[in-house]
Design a protein around this motif. Structure first.
Motif, short mmCIF file in Angstrom:
data_model
loop_
_atom_site.label_atom_id
_atom_site.label_comp_id
_atom_site.label_asym_id
_atom_site.label_seq_id
_atom_site.Cartn_x
_atom_site.Cartn_y
_atom_site.Cartn_z
N GLN A 78 0.83 -1.21 0.00
CA GLN A 78 0.00 0.00 0.00
C GLN A 78 0.87 1.26 0.00
O GLN A 78 0.57 2.23 -0.70
N ALA A 79 1.93 1.24 0.79
CA ALA A 79 2.81 2.41 0.86
C ALA A 79 3.48 2.67 -0.49
O ALA A 79 3.55 3.81 -0.95
N ILE A 80 3.96 1.60 -1.13
CA ILE A 80 4.61 1.74 -2.44
C ILE A 80 3.62 2.29 -3.47
O ILE A 80 3.96 3.13 -4.30
N ALA A 81 2.37 1.84 -3.40
CA ALA A 81 1.33 2.29 -4.35
C ALA A 81 0.70 3.62 -3.92
O ALA A 81 -0.21 4.12 -4.57
N ARG A 82 1.20 4.21 -2.83
CA ARG A 82 0.67 5.47 -2.28
C ARG A 82 -0.84 5.40 -2.03
O ARG A 82 -1.57 6.33 -2.33
N GLN A 83 -1.27 4.28 -1.45
CA GLN A 83 -2.69 4.08 -1.15
C GLN A 83 -3.03 4.42 0.30
O GLN A 83 -4.18 4.38 0.68
N GLY A 84 -2.04 4.75 1.08
CA GLY A 84 -2.28 5.04 2.49
C GLY A 84 -2.81 6.45 2.71
O GLY A 84 -3.00 7.23 1.78
N ARG A 85 -3.06 6.75 3.97
CA ARG A 85 -3.51 8.10 4.35
C ARG A 85 -2.42 8.75 5.19
O ARG A 85 -1.65 8.08 5.86
N GLY A 86 -2.38 10.06 5.16
CA GLY A 86 -1.41 10.80 5.93
C GLY A 86 -1.70 10.72 7.42
O GLY A 86 -2.85 10.49 7.83
N LEU A 87 -0.67 10.91 8.23
CA LEU A 87 -0.83 10.84 9.68
C LEU A 87 -1.85 11.87 10.19
O LEU A 87 -2.63 11.57 11.08
N ASP A 88 -1.82 13.08 9.64
CA ASP A 88 -2.77 14.11 10.08
C ASP A 88 -4.21 13.65 9.89
O ASP A 88 -5.05 13.83 10.77
N GLU A 89 -4.48 13.04 8.75
CA GLU A 89 -5.84 12.56 8.48
C GLU A 89 -6.22 11.42 9.43
O GLU A 89 -7.33 11.40 9.97
N VAL A 90 -5.31 10.51 9.65
CA VAL A 90 -5.57 9.38 10.54
C VAL A 90 -5.85 9.87 11.96
O VAL A 90 -6.84 9.48 12.59
N PHE A 91 -5.00 10.76 12.47
CA PHE A 91 -5.19 11.26 13.84
C PHE A 91 -6.45 12.11 13.96
O PHE A 91 -7.13 12.08 14.98
N SER A 92 -6.78 12.87 12.92
CA SER A 92 -8.03 13.65 12.95
C SER A 92 -9.24 12.72 13.05
O SER A 92 -10.16 12.98 13.82
N ASP A 93 -9.23 11.63 12.28
CA ASP A 93 -10.32 10.66 12.35
C ASP A 93 -10.41 10.04 13.74
O ASP A 93 -11.49 9.88 14.29
N LEU A 94 -9.26 9.68 14.31
CA LEU A 94 -9.26 9.08 15.65
C LEU A 94 -9.82 10.05 16.68
O LEU A 94 -10.60 9.67 17.55
N GLU A 95 -9.42 11.31 16.60
CA GLU A 95 -9.90 12.31 17.55
C GLU A 95 -11.41 12.50 17.42
O GLU A 95 -12.11 12.61 18.42
N ARG A 96 -11.92 12.53 16.19
CA ARG A 96 -13.38 12.69 15.99
C ARG A 96 -14.14 11.51 16.57
O ARG A 96 -15.22 11.67 17.12
N LYS A 97 -13.59 10.33 16.46
CA LYS A 97 -14.29 9.12 16.93
C LYS A 97 -14.19 8.92 18.42
O LYS A 97 -15.06 8.30 19.02
N HIS A 98 -13.14 9.43 19.04
CA HIS A 98 -12.90 9.09 20.44
C HIS A 98 -12.89 10.27 21.40
O HIS A 98 -12.54 10.13 22.55
N ILE A 99 -13.28 11.41 20.90
CA ILE A 99 -13.33 12.57 21.82
C ILE A 99 -14.76 13.08 21.88
O ILE A 99 -15.47 13.09 21.00
#
Length: 99
Positions: A78-99
């Motif tokens: 996934q990383a080689i194919a650039r299919q992942g998400r950036g850390l900022d997006e991942v942490f924003s999603d986590l904060e929305r779900k758990h805060i």
């Protein structure tokens, strides 16, 4: 009914401020919300919303070598194919779900 009891609880300040801001915008005092929650607990004989643990996240300790290798290979591809998400997006999603 005479209101002569006090409820006291320690909570995260950020959660308190966010909730109180929303309640203020709605024009509802905190005491009204707490009273309503307590009444719903009585009516339902339990918490008035789902309280579940959900699925525990998979850990390295719970996988055998083949499963771990497959996960790592998949993540690498996934990383080689650039299919992942950036850390900022991942942490924003986590904060929305758990805060």
């Amino acid at each position: 009914m005479v209101k002569d009891a006090t409820v006291s609880a320690r909570i995260d300040e950020n959660i308190k401020l966010q909730a109180e801001s929303i309640l203020q915008q709605l024009g509802i005092p905190v005491s009204v919300v707490i009273n309503a929650l307590y009444r719903q607990i009585i009516i339902r004989q339990g918490i008035p919303f789902p309280m579940t643990l959900g699925n525990a996240p998979e850990t390295i300790e719970s996988m055998d070598k083949a499963q771990l290798d497959a996960k790592l290979l998949h993540s690498y591809e996934q990383a080689i194919a650039r299919q992942g998400r950036g850390l900022d997006e991942v942490f924003s999603d986590l904060e929305r779900k758990h805060i």
